[in-house]
Structure formats: structure tokens, C-alpha cells
Design a protein around this motif. Structure first.
Motif, PDB file in Angstrom:
ATOM      1  N   SER A   1      -0.956  -3.205  -1.214  1.00 29.78           N
ATOM      2  CA  SER A   1      -0.091  -3.711  -2.351  1.00 29.78           C
ATOM      3  C   SER A   1       0.908  -4.507  -1.602  1.00 29.78           C
ATOM      4  O   SER A   1       1.936  -4.738  -2.254  1.00 29.78           O
ATOM      5  CB  SER A   1       0.707  -2.604  -3.008  1.00 29.78           C
ATOM      6  OG  SER A   1      -0.041  -1.434  -3.731  1.00 29.78           O
TER       7      SER A   1
ATOM      8  N   GLY B   1       2.399  -7.384  -4.293  1.00 28.88           N
ATOM      9  CA  GLY B   1       3.065  -6.632  -5.168  1.00 28.88           C
ATOM     10  C   GLY B   1       4.519  -6.150  -4.589  1.00 28.88           C
ATOM     11  O   GLY B   1       5.548  -6.309  -5.230  1.00 28.88           O
TER      12      GLY B   1
ATOM     13  N   ASP C   1       1.238  -8.013 -16.895  1.00 27.95           N
ATOM     14  CA  ASP C   1       0.592  -8.535 -15.744  1.00 27.95           C
ATOM     15  C   ASP C   1      -0.837  -9.037 -16.005  1.00 27.95           C
ATOM     16  O   ASP C   1      -1.635  -8.187 -16.633  1.00 27.95           O
ATOM     17  CB  ASP C   1       0.519  -7.154 -14.853  1.00 27.95           C
ATOM     18  CG  ASP C   1      -0.197  -7.773 -13.393  1.00 27.95           C
ATOM     19  OD1 ASP C   1       0.499  -8.670 -12.404  1.00 27.95           O
ATOM     20  OD2 ASP C   1      -1.138  -7.303 -12.795  1.00 27.95           O
TER      21      ASP C   1
ATOM     22  N   ASN D   1      -1.210  -4.346  -7.056  1.00 31.13           N
ATOM     23  CA  ASN D   1       0.017  -5.162  -7.064  1.00 31.13           C
ATOM     24  C   ASN D   1       0.987  -5.094  -8.088  1.00 31.13           C
ATOM     25  O   ASN D   1       2.087  -5.561  -8.163  1.00 31.13           O
ATOM     26  CB  ASN D   1      -0.341  -6.779  -6.854  1.00 31.13           C
ATOM     27  CG  ASN D   1      -0.906  -7.035  -5.458  1.00 31.13           C
ATOM     28  OD1 ASN D   1      -0.442  -6.729  -4.442  1.00 31.13           O
ATOM     29  ND2 ASN D   1      -2.011  -7.588  -5.604  1.00 31.13           N
TER      30      ASN D   1
ATOM     31  N   CYS E   1      -1.063 -12.056  -9.931  1.00 31.86           N
ATOM     32  CA  CYS E   1      -1.055 -12.045  -8.514  1.00 31.86           C
ATOM     33  C   CYS E   1      -2.588 -12.504  -8.220  1.00 31.86           C
ATOM     34  O   CYS E   1      -3.358 -11.558  -8.691  1.00 31.86           O
ATOM     35  CB  CYS E   1      -0.539 -10.760  -8.066  1.00 31.86           C
ATOM     36  SG  CYS E   1      -0.396 -10.712  -6.168  1.00 31.86           S
TER      37      CYS E   1
END
Length: 406
Positions: A193, A196, A217, A225, A287
Motif C-alpha cells: 500500500s 496509499g 476512489d 491504496n 491511484c
């Protein structure tokens, strides 16, 4: 925020010179596939192979380019290569580049097959374990959704069936494969991660008093993340959107098994999020999404984020950056490798554009732009500031954050 500042960002991916990692250190959770001794050592081997290829073998490629490829090109053309595309093409007949490319491609294909071996052998069990965490309110799937062509035409990261293919009813295999082998692909990250965690660290420094009520997200896959964000803001409603049902089923089960209960998973195309009301999110993020989508999809997604962002909301995307004049043509050509040989066709073109132009076209104001770099899988401290991302930061190893307030 006035001026540029730096913050320490703890990343979960080891950098060169750091102690080697072991697959047994990978974060375990309630839906993680079981791995035997041989499975673990197979992932460890691929992790070490990747580090070797991106270290000593990459250095040998640079030496070959500087001492054989570029001089040969200059002798034939009477000039040096004028851009990264000419430099890459000039390397195609170079044995060391061929060796590097064959190792990297083979390691990725082996990583996928290693992950699929583990996931497919436990497919029914994983499906049952995931179903135990699912409920109608937290998992909203849309069987009628048309998967975008930019997804269906490419097996991303050489993963057969990409994020969306299902092999049985209520399948989670491709989500499990993505998760169980991630360690080998991204440098041995135990929590998997890093970006994140970097985004949370950045947000806490950039807006220490910001208390979002709703977070969206886009392109969330299995939640590597998003989990850090959901844990950082446990009172917020967190919505994960992806086109793939298998990864969303896995995502919800992974989060619930980790004690994260504020995530809702919704199957949808980020270009059409009409199921959500206007101005209904305080944070909208992605992401590692932008380098996997087409320009038309990117334009549509940015317009949707503008519509969905509440006044004062933060909208940002973490992804690869572009190039600077300080980089050599060799560096630029090698950073394009994934676009041509690792099923990431949009990665090269993303580096040719200014992501902030897409913000502006969607309606965001220039004086509300902000940036940070690098976030996750990058060395040192993240530098952040107002305005567009400077080229010298965009070219740093790691991910860049492109953002705007509304």
C-alpha cells in the motif's frame, strides 16, 4: 498552502541498498490465498529477479547504449537520437537490451502464472470466503455494465483476463491473483500500500484539519491504496469504484477481514458515475489509474469528478510523471519499456501530456491546482506545493500527485 514544502513519506517498497524482503512478511488477511513453502519461494525468486533486472542488468543496458548503441546510431545518421522513441528503436537490436527485455517480460509472465496457480487452485474456497463478507449494501455489482474497450483489449501487466474476467459465478480469482503476487511485481512491499500510505501522509500534512465525510476512489481494484485512506478516516463513507466484479468482491472481503467497515464497492465505469449525486464527495482520488485508460476516458472521468466534487473538495490522481530535460534519452526510453512490452499501452502517452490540462478542461481553476512528488515507491521526501507539477519533480522515481481543489 503557501510555497513548496517537503514531508517525510514512509513507503512500503524497499529502495536500492535496503535489506532484502521475504514473501512471508507480506500482510496477511482473511481472504488472502494460502501459500505453501514452494509458493512463497517462487514469489521470493521473482522478487529477487526483478531487483536484479532493474539494478545490475539495467546498468549494463546503460553501458551498452552509451558505448555501442548511440555511437552506432550517430555513425549511421550523422547525429544523435533526437528523442526517446528513436533511442528505444535503436536499442532493439542490442543484445543487452534484448536480454533485459526478455528477463523482465518473462518475470512478469511467471509472476502471473505463479499467482494464478495459487488462486485457481483455491478458487471455490476463496469464493466462499469472500461471500461470507459480502452484503447487498456494501457490494453493488452491475452485470449489465459494458467493460470499456481500453480494458478488454489488454491483459494488463500480462494478467490473463485483466481485472474483469470471471471464471465462475461470484468469482474472485483475478482479484486474488493480483493480491497474492503483488509482492514480486513491486519490489517486495509487505503492506502493498505504498502509494496509499503516501497519499495519507501527504493529505495529513497538506490539510491537517480536513475531515472528509465522503471519499470516492476510481479504479480501486483490490483496495491496496484505498485501505490506508479508509483507516485514516474511519467516520467517512468510502466508495470504491471499478469495472471488474472479481476485484470488487475481493476488495470488500479484504477490507472487512482487516476490520475496515466503511468501504462500499460499486461496479461502474469511471466515465459514467451518474448513480452518484452532484457535489456529493469531499475527496475524489485515483491511484495508478491514469496510465491504464485512454484519452477519451480520461476526459470523461475528469468531467465526472468535477461534477461530483463538493465545493472545497480535493480531487487528485497519483500516477507516473513525465520527463525533464535533465534526463538522458536512455532514461526516457527505458521508462517507456512498460508501454511497449508489459501491456501498458497508455503509459508512454501519459508522459507526453500535462494532466493539469485535463483538470482545466473539466472546469477546475488554475489557481486551485496543487502537486506532490514522489508518493510511494519513491525515495526520500515528498515535495509538495501549489500549481502544476514542475518537470523536475515529475521526472523523479515514484509516483506523482496531480490535484485541484474545487
Amino acid at each position: 498552502m503557501d510555497g513548496d514544502v517537503s514531508i517525510a513519506v514512509k513507503t512500503s517498497a524497499p529502495m536500492a541498498g535496503e535489506p532484502m524482503q521475504d514473501y512471508r512478511q507480506v500482510l496477511k488477511h482473511g481472504i488472502m490465498p494460502r501459500t505453501s513453502h514452494d509458493d512463497a519461494e517462487r514469489f521470493n525468486f521473482l522478487y529477487h529477479l526483478n531487483r536484479h533486472v532493474r539494478g545490475p542488468v539495467m546498468a549494463a543496458c546503460r553501458n551498452a547504449y552509451e558505448n555501442r548503441v548511440e555511437p552506432a546510431f550517430e555513425k549511421e545518421k550523422g547525429r544523435k537520437p533526437k528523442n526517446r522513441h528513436e533511442a528505444r528503436k535503436a536499442m532493439l537490436t542490442e543484445p543487452m537490451f534484448q536480454f533485459y527485455s526478455s528477463l523482465r517480460r518473462a518475470s512478469m509472465e511467471q509472476r502471473q502464472q505463479a499467482g494464478r496457480w495459487v488462486a485457481l487452485s483455491q478458487a471455490e474456497e476463496l469464493r466462499e470466503r469472500a461471500a461470507a463478507y459480502a452484503d447487498d449494501d456494501a457490494l453493488q455489482l452491475n452485470p449489465a455494465l459494458t467493460t470499456p474497450r481500453y480494458v478488454t483489449e489488454v491483459d494488463h501487466h500480462c494478467m490473463p483476463g485483466s481485472y474483469y474476467t470471471e471464471y465462475m459465478e461470484d468469482d474472485v480469482v483475478n482479484g486474488a491473483n493480483y493480491d497474492v503476487g503483488f509482492f514480486s511485481s513491486f519490489g517486495g512491499a509487505p503492506t502493498m500500500s505504498g502509494p496509499g500510505e503516501g497519499m495519507v501522509a501527504w493529505l495529513k500534512a497538506y490539510r491537517p484539519d480536513f475531515k472528509p465525510k465522503r471519499i470516492l476512489d476510481i479504479g480501486s481494484t483490490v483496495g491496496h491504496n484505498l485501505a490506508p485512506m479508509a483507516m485514516a478516516f474511519p467516520d467517512a463513507e468510502v466508495v470504491a469504484v471499478d469495472v471488474g466484479a472479481p476485484v470488487l468482491r475481493y476488495h470488500l472481503a479484504r477490507a472487512r477481514s482487516m476490520g475496515i467497515n466503511n468501504i462500499r464497492c460499486v461496479q461502474a465505469d469511471g466515465a459514467d458515475l451518474s448513480m452518484f449525486e452532484d457535489e456529493s464527495f469531499d475527496i475524489i482520488q485515483s491511484c495508478l489509474l491514469l496510465h491504464e485508460i485512454s484519452y477519451p476516458a480520461m476526459r470523461a472521468i475528469f468531467k465526472e469528478t468535477y461534477r461530483l466534487a463538493a465545493p472545497g473538495a480535493l480531487v487528485y490522481h497519483a500516477d507516473v510523471g513525465g520527463y525533464s530535460d535533465e534526463q538522458s534519452l536512455f532514461e526516457k526510453a527505458m521508462r517507456d519499456w512498460d508501454a511497449f512490452y508489459n501491456n501498458e499501452p497508455f503509459m508512454s502517452t501519459l508522459k507526453d501530456i500535462d494532466v493539469f490540462d485535463f483538470f482545466a478542461d473539466a472546469g477546475f481553476k488554475e489557481d486551485e491546482f496543487f502537486h506532490a512528488s514522489p508518493l510511494g515507491y519513491g525515495p526520500g521526501k515528498a515535495q509538495m506545493g501549489e500549481g502544476r507539477l514542475p518537470p523536475k519533480l515529475a521526472a523523479l522515481p515514484g509516483l506523482n500527485l496531480f490535484g485541484s481543489r474545487k
